[in-house]
Scaffold this motif. Structure first.
Motif, short mmCIF file in Angstrom:
data_model
loop_
_atom_site.label_atom_id
_atom_site.label_comp_id
_atom_site.label_asym_id
_atom_site.label_seq_id
_atom_site.Cartn_x
_atom_site.Cartn_y
_atom_site.Cartn_z
N PRO A 228 45.59 41.92 43.36
CA PRO A 228 44.29 41.33 43.64
C PRO A 228 44.13 40.02 42.87
O PRO A 228 44.41 39.97 41.67
N LEU A 229 43.67 38.98 43.56
CA LEU A 229 43.50 37.68 42.89
C LEU A 229 42.04 37.38 42.57
O LEU A 229 41.75 36.75 41.55
N ALA A 230 41.12 37.81 43.42
CA ALA A 230 39.70 37.55 43.19
C ALA A 230 38.85 38.44 44.07
O ALA A 230 39.22 38.73 45.22
N VAL A 231 37.73 38.86 43.54
CA VAL A 231 36.78 39.68 44.29
C VAL A 231 35.63 38.79 44.77
O VAL A 231 35.08 38.01 43.99
N ALA A 232 35.29 38.90 46.04
CA ALA A 232 34.24 38.07 46.63
C ALA A 232 32.88 38.73 46.44
O ALA A 232 32.20 39.10 47.40
N ALA A 233 32.47 38.89 45.20
CA ALA A 233 31.20 39.53 44.87
C ALA A 233 30.59 38.86 43.65
O ALA A 233 31.26 38.09 42.95
N SER A 234 29.34 39.16 43.39
CA SER A 234 28.66 38.55 42.24
C SER A 234 29.10 39.18 40.92
O SER A 234 28.99 38.57 39.86
N GLN A 235 29.61 40.42 41.00
CA GLN A 235 30.07 41.12 39.80
C GLN A 235 31.47 41.69 40.05
O GLN A 235 31.85 41.96 41.19
N ARG A 236 32.21 41.90 38.98
CA ARG A 236 33.53 42.47 39.11
C ARG A 236 33.44 43.90 39.66
O ARG A 236 32.47 44.60 39.42
N SER A 237 34.47 44.29 40.38
CA SER A 237 34.52 45.65 40.91
C SER A 237 34.87 46.62 39.79
O SER A 237 35.78 46.35 38.98
N PRO A 238 34.19 47.76 39.71
CA PRO A 238 34.55 48.75 38.69
C PRO A 238 35.95 49.31 38.90
O PRO A 238 36.54 49.87 37.98
N PHE A 239 36.50 49.13 40.10
CA PHE A 239 37.85 49.60 40.40
C PHE A 239 38.91 48.56 40.06
O PHE A 239 40.09 48.88 39.96
N LEU A 240 38.46 47.30 39.90
CA LEU A 240 39.38 46.21 39.55
C LEU A 240 38.77 45.41 38.40
O LEU A 240 38.45 44.23 38.54
N PRO A 241 38.58 46.03 37.25
CA PRO A 241 37.86 45.38 36.15
C PRO A 241 38.54 44.13 35.60
O PRO A 241 37.87 43.29 34.99
N ASP A 242 39.84 44.00 35.82
CA ASP A 242 40.56 42.83 35.31
C ASP A 242 40.67 41.70 36.33
O ASP A 242 41.24 40.65 36.03
N THR A 243 40.10 41.92 37.49
CA THR A 243 40.16 40.90 38.55
C THR A 243 38.88 40.08 38.54
O THR A 243 37.78 40.65 38.69
N PRO A 244 38.95 38.77 38.38
CA PRO A 244 37.74 37.94 38.32
C PRO A 244 37.06 37.83 39.68
O PRO A 244 37.67 38.05 40.73
N THR A 245 35.80 37.48 39.64
CA THR A 245 35.08 37.17 40.87
C THR A 245 35.35 35.71 41.25
O THR A 245 35.79 34.92 40.41
N LEU A 246 35.09 35.37 42.48
CA LEU A 246 35.25 33.98 42.90
C LEU A 246 34.33 33.08 42.10
O LEU A 246 34.70 31.96 41.73
N GLY A 247 33.12 33.56 41.81
CA GLY A 247 32.18 32.77 41.02
C GLY A 247 32.71 32.46 39.62
O GLY A 247 32.54 31.36 39.11
N GLU A 248 33.37 33.43 39.02
CA GLU A 248 33.95 33.22 37.69
C GLU A 248 35.03 32.15 37.73
O GLU A 248 35.28 31.46 36.73
N LEU A 249 35.67 32.01 38.88
CA LEU A 249 36.73 31.02 39.04
C LEU A 249 36.19 29.68 39.52
O LEU A 249 36.95 28.77 39.86
N GLY A 250 34.86 29.55 39.56
CA GLY A 250 34.23 28.29 39.95
C GLY A 250 34.09 28.08 41.43
O GLY A 250 33.77 26.98 41.88
N ILE A 251 34.30 29.13 42.22
CA ILE A 251 34.19 29.03 43.68
C ILE A 251 32.87 29.64 44.11
O ILE A 251 32.67 30.86 44.00
#
Length: 332
Positions: A228-251
């Motif tokens: 997983p490279l990024a989650v398209a949500a406002s918060q990280r997924s509890p199932f992928l806690p180490d995967t950043p959100t798109l917002g965290e990556l500036g997108i």
């Protein structure tokens, strides 16, 4: 003159009888709603058995059967992009004995990309509760060259890369469109019939990346076949806690969070809808239910009331309609 008064009395008697009949019908309906359910309740699922909505529906049906003391049975009506099942439910009597699993795809994405849909997804159903969230996640092969989203974007700007879309006009397609617009990237889109085919091509290295829901990809992620490279949500997924959100990556402006909810035919008595909404909240708070949902990769829904769920539907419909228009996506 006598004839006039006789006619007037007759009219008055008719009006009184009509009023009495109307009041009796209204009282009967109120009594029915107050004592609902008295018999089997049908839960229409617009997907085939075994799919995410069906798994969740069976978990809910079992819980509601125990909570209300009446059988809630699952009725799978697959086809038409979900509209066969939804239309059957929408046309059923609004008495609380037909409910439907209503997900974001047919309710908010399909109307955004199709010129005609067989029903009004806002006006023909009464939203009851948002049960589960299904955020989209960008995925690549775990053994592939892309370790981060910046790796993928950088490569896409230097050479042609393929991005899987399962299928055209789906939530994944519109999620990709929003992502591509926000990052100023352009992949070669490769449509597939479903996420299984897409994942096979990504894992095999024939396609660079894909979008899928967290529940849909969870088994392959656990097996170490996808990254997983990024989650398209406002918060990280509890199932992928180490995967950043798109917002965290500036997108920005690229969130794509699907959901699976419960709805009823329009004009179903509010008393019944409130009973169901209350039980769904208890369902989502139940430790055993939460454990089962976690095992399937479902996060509990975030619309706590019927009104907030209705707002979510209208908001998502407006959002996806805007994305589809800007990206010129039409599927007919």
């Amino acid at each position: 003159m006598r004839i006039f008064f006789q006619a007037a009395r007759a009219i008055g008697l008719t009006v009184c009888l009509a009023a009495g009949t109307s009041a009796a019908i209204s009282q009967t309906r109120n009594d029915d709603a107050a004592n609902w359910p008295r018999r089997v309740v049908k839960l229409v699922v617009p997907t085939a058995p075994g799919q995410a909505s069906d798994v969740l529906a069976r978990l809910l049906a079992d819980y509601l059967s125990k909570a209300f003391g009446q059988p809630f049975i699952v009725d799978n009506r697959n086809g038409g992009g979900g509209f066969i099942g939804l239309s059957i439910a929408a046309k059923s009597p609004p008495d609380g004995y037909t409910l439907v699993i209503a997900s974001s795809g047919p309710l908010t994405v399909s109307p955004a990309v199709l010129s005609k849909v067989p029903m009004d997804t806002v006006k023909d159903l009464e939203p009851i509760a948002n049960i589960a969230l299904t955020p989209q996640v960008i995925l690549v092969a775990s053994k592939g060259p892309y370790k981060s989203l910046s790796d993928l974007i950088g490569a896409a700007k230097k050479k042609d890369l393929a991005f899987a879309i399962p299928p055209l006009g789906s939530t994944s397609h519109l999620a990709y469109a929003a992502f591509a617009r926000s990052t100023n990237t352009n992949f070669n889109l490769v449509p597939f019939k479903g996420n299984v085919d897409s994942a096979t091509q990504v894992i095999g290295g024939d396609v660079a990346a894909m979008y899928d829901t967290v529940p849909g990809a969870l088994n392959l992620l656990k097996a170490g076949k996808l990254r997983p490279l990024a989650v398209a949500a406002s918060q990280r997924s509890p199932f992928l806690p180490d995967t950043p959100t798109l917002g965290e990556l500036g997108i920005q402006n690229s969130e794509a969070v699907g959901w699976i909810g419960l709805a009823a035919p329009v004009k179903t008595p509010p008393e019944i809808l409130e009973k169901l909404a209350s039980q769904v909240q208890r369902f989502l708070a139940d430790p055993a239910v939460r454990a089962s949902m976690k095992a399937q990769g479902f996060a509990p829904g975030d619309s706590a009331t019927r009104e907030s769920f209705k707002t979510t539907i209208r908001s998502d419909l407006a959002h996806w309609s805007k994305v589809a228009k800007e990206a010129n996506i039409h599927v007919d």
